[in-house]
Design an enzyme around this catalytic site. Sequence first.
Site, PDB file in Angstrom:
ATOM      1  N   ASN A   1       9.163 -23.007  -5.774  1.00  9.40           N
ATOM      2  CA  ASN A   1       9.712 -23.133  -7.127  1.00  9.40           C
ATOM      3  C   ASN A   1      10.960 -24.016  -7.226  1.00  9.40           C
ATOM      4  O   ASN A   1      11.657 -23.983  -8.241  1.00  9.40           O
ATOM      5  CB  ASN A   1      10.022 -21.753  -7.718  1.00  9.40           C
ATOM      6  CG  ASN A   1       8.774 -20.921  -7.903  1.00  9.40           C
ATOM      7  OD1 ASN A   1       7.913 -21.249  -8.715  1.00  9.40           O
ATOM      8  ND2 ASN A   1       8.647 -19.855  -7.118  1.00  9.40           N
TER       9      ASN A   1
ATOM     10  N   ALA B   1      12.287 -35.821   7.498  1.00  8.62           N
ATOM     11  CA  ALA B   1      11.471 -35.150   8.508  1.00  8.62           C
ATOM     12  C   ALA B   1      11.971 -33.731   8.745  1.00  8.62           C
ATOM     13  O   ALA B   1      13.169 -33.485   8.907  1.00  8.62           O
ATOM     14  CB  ALA B   1      11.502 -35.939   9.815  1.00  8.62           C
TER      15      ALA B   1
ATOM     16  N   HIS C   1       5.002 -23.477  -2.216  1.00 10.64           N
ATOM     17  CA  HIS C   1       4.205 -23.291  -3.430  1.00 10.64           C
ATOM     18  C   HIS C   1       5.044 -23.444  -4.700  1.00 10.64           C
ATOM     19  O   HIS C   1       6.203 -23.040  -4.771  1.00 10.64           O
ATOM     20  CB  HIS C   1       3.500 -21.929  -3.409  1.00 10.64           C
ATOM     21  CG  HIS C   1       4.411 -20.744  -3.546  1.00 10.64           C
ATOM     22  ND1 HIS C   1       4.868 -20.290  -4.762  1.00 10.64           N
ATOM     23  CD2 HIS C   1       4.934 -19.916  -2.620  1.00 10.64           C
ATOM     24  CE1 HIS C   1       5.628 -19.231  -4.587  1.00 10.64           C
ATOM     25  NE2 HIS C   1       5.693 -18.985  -3.290  1.00 10.64           N
TER      26      HIS C   1
ATOM     27  N   ASP D   1       4.734 -59.555   2.229  1.00 13.51           N
ATOM     28  CA  ASP D   1       6.164 -59.362   2.431  1.00 13.51           C
ATOM     29  C   ASP D   1       6.883 -60.633   1.993  1.00 13.51           C
ATOM     30  O   ASP D   1       6.359 -61.741   2.165  1.00 13.51           O
ATOM     31  CB  ASP D   1       6.450 -59.065   3.910  1.00 13.51           C
ATOM     32  CG  ASP D   1       7.836 -58.486   4.130  1.00 13.51           C
ATOM     33  OD1 ASP D   1       7.930 -57.261   4.321  1.00 13.51           O
ATOM     34  OD2 ASP D   1       8.818 -59.263   4.108  1.00 13.51           O
ATOM     35  N   ASP D   2       8.077 -60.470   1.433  1.00 11.94           N
ATOM     36  CA  ASP D   2       8.809 -61.625   0.906  1.00 11.94           C
ATOM     37  C   ASP D   2       9.613 -62.375   1.963  1.00 11.94           C
ATOM     38  O   ASP D   2      10.235 -63.393   1.651  1.00 11.94           O
ATOM     39  CB  ASP D   2       9.732 -61.181  -0.233  1.00 11.94           C
ATOM     40  CG  ASP D   2       8.947 -60.756  -1.465  1.00 11.94           C
ATOM     41  OD1 ASP D   2       7.834 -61.281  -1.673  1.00 11.94           O
ATOM     42  OD2 ASP D   2       9.444 -59.889  -2.218  1.00 11.94           O
TER      43      ASP D   2
END
Length: 212
Positions: A159, A152, A140, A33-34
């Site tokens: 499709n 969530a 699907h 982590d920076d």
Amino acid sequence: MENPVIIFGTGGLGRAALEIFESNGNVVYGFLDDDKKLHDTEIDNIPVLGKTTDQGFLKLIGQKCEAFVATDDSKEKQSIANTLIEKRKVMPTNAIHSSAHIAKSAVLGHGNFINANVTLGAGSDLANHCILHSGCTVDHDAKLGDFVQIGAGATVSANVELGENAFVGAGSVLVSGIKIGKNARIGAGSVVIADVAAGDTVFGNPAQKVDA
């Protein structure tokens, strides 16, 4: 996964990824982590080793460690992923919760975060670096581009196509067959019954375009 994992990022997504990897029996070597204030500390008993650009740890990736990029900032994620590809010749691994249901015919790219109770239907197609939060459904033959985020409990019906960096808020429903353009945003709880153009923000039931 045989090799331990280094997680890039210590925020909420990083901690969630840690739980996913540990629940699957994977060893997490540490975080990068920076934020210098976090260095030499621990998060959930896992050490924060250094910066995301620390060559001493980057050189382990692809040989002794896998990498997962745990940030919901697409630009930051792309930057880290590019570093891994260019310098280490590897793509980030997927973080997939053990309770997720993924159809055998689903197609997954790299660096995806798939949290608890996510469902991916038959023939669904995730590109790279997507974030699927707890309990969402991708039905699907739905197709998600790179860096797509699904909140969530949201439902992406059969499709549906989601362009790169599209965002779907928690609890939203996208009806079958619609197309969501690149960088489009769907507000939480919306019901989307028509295509959404690239860059547009929609909200409501039925969802309508709003000013971003």
